[in-house]
Design a protein around this motif. Structure first.
Motif, PDB file in Angstrom:
ATOM      1  N   UNK A  55       0.825  -1.211   0.000  1.00 28.88           N
ATOM      2  CA  UNK A  55       0.000   0.000   0.000  1.00 28.88           C
ATOM      3  C   UNK A  55       0.855   1.255   0.000  1.00 28.88           C
ATOM      4  N   UNK A  56       1.865   1.282   0.854  1.00 32.34           N
ATOM      5  CA  UNK A  56       2.713   2.463   0.947  1.00 32.34           C
ATOM      6  C   UNK A  56       3.509   2.682  -0.341  1.00 32.34           C
ATOM      7  N   UNK A  57       4.082   1.611  -0.887  1.00 31.28           N
ATOM      8  CA  UNK A  57       4.866   1.744  -2.119  1.00 31.28           C
ATOM      9  C   UNK A  57       3.974   2.170  -3.274  1.00 31.28           C
ATOM     10  N   UNK A  71      11.903  -3.571 -10.310  1.00 30.98           N
ATOM     11  CA  UNK A  71      11.032  -2.401 -10.204  1.00 30.98           C
ATOM     12  C   UNK A  71      11.087  -1.667 -11.540  1.00 30.98           C
ATOM     13  N   UNK A  72       9.948  -1.363 -12.134  1.00 33.74           N
ATOM     14  CA  UNK A  72       9.944  -0.663 -13.416  1.00 33.74           C
ATOM     15  C   UNK A  72      10.749   0.641 -13.353  1.00 33.74           C
ATOM     16  N   UNK A  73      11.470   0.881 -14.405  1.00 36.52           N
ATOM     17  CA  UNK A  73      12.389   2.019 -14.474  1.00 36.52           C
ATOM     18  C   UNK A  73      11.732   3.341 -14.105  1.00 36.52           C
ATOM     19  N   UNK A  74      10.492   3.535 -14.525  1.00 36.10           N
ATOM     20  CA  UNK A  74       9.840   4.823 -14.285  1.00 36.10           C
ATOM     21  C   UNK A  74       9.578   5.080 -12.798  1.00 36.10           C
ATOM     22  N   UNK A  75       9.704   4.058 -11.957  1.00 42.22           N
ATOM     23  CA  UNK A  75       9.451   4.226 -10.522  1.00 42.22           C
ATOM     24  C   UNK A  75      10.726   4.278  -9.680  1.00 42.22           C
ATOM     25  N   UNK A 127      -0.478  -3.364  -9.336  1.00 43.97           N
ATOM     26  CA  UNK A 127       0.706  -3.088 -10.159  1.00 43.97           C
ATOM     27  C   UNK A 127       1.982  -3.390  -9.378  1.00 43.97           C
ATOM     28  N   UNK A 128       2.001  -2.988  -8.118  1.00 49.07           N
ATOM     29  CA  UNK A 128       3.178  -3.240  -7.287  1.00 49.07           C
ATOM     30  C   UNK A 128       3.333  -4.738  -7.020  1.00 49.07           C
ATOM     31  N   UNK A 149       4.529   5.728  -5.546  1.00 49.83           N
ATOM     32  CA  UNK A 149       4.777   5.829  -6.992  1.00 49.83           C
ATOM     33  C   UNK A 149       3.509   6.142  -7.788  1.00 49.83           C
ATOM     34  N   UNK A 150       2.356   6.213  -7.110  1.00 51.19           N
ATOM     35  CA  UNK A 150       1.123   6.610  -7.782  1.00 51.19           C
ATOM     36  C   UNK A 150       0.489   5.555  -8.668  1.00 51.19           C
TER      37      UNK A 150
END
Length: 103
Positions: free
Chosen positions: A15-17, A44-48, A27-28, A21-22
């Motif tokens: 939840x916090x992560x 972890x995806x590059x954009x995050x 998704x997480x 990252x929005x």
């Protein structure tokens, strides 16, 4: 799967992560799944990465960038490479020339 599982745990959970990252929790969750199961293979995806790293800096959470982007196996390979380079540097900077010439 690593490094995502450790990062998610260390930063306070799904939840916090997700909030950091929005994205939604699902998704997480996918960061921890194998690619064959529709996940990211533990990465972890590059954009995050940038947002998570900035959060760590701001919150005082000690985290090396390598921990965020490399798997444990990749980090071990980097450590071995660093040791090898350090040994090479120590040899090349020694006061005595290293040579077998003339023996």
């Amino acid at each position: 799967m690593e490094p995502a599982s450790s990062i998610i745990r260390d930063l306070g959970g799904l939840t916090k992560v997700a909030a950091l990252v929005g994205v939604d929790i699902h998704s997480v969750k996918r960061w921890r799944l194998a690619k064959a199961k529709g996940g990211t293979g533990g990465f972890i995806p590059r954009q995050h990465v940038f947002h998570l790293f900035c959060h760590c800096v701001e919150s005082g959470h000690v985290l090396e960038l390598e921990e965020l982007v490399f798997s444990p196996e990749q980090r071990a390979a980097i450590s071995a490479l660093r040791r090898k380079v350090k040994q090479t540097d120590e040899i090349s900077s020694s006061p005595k020339p290293v040579t077998n010439w003339g023996k």
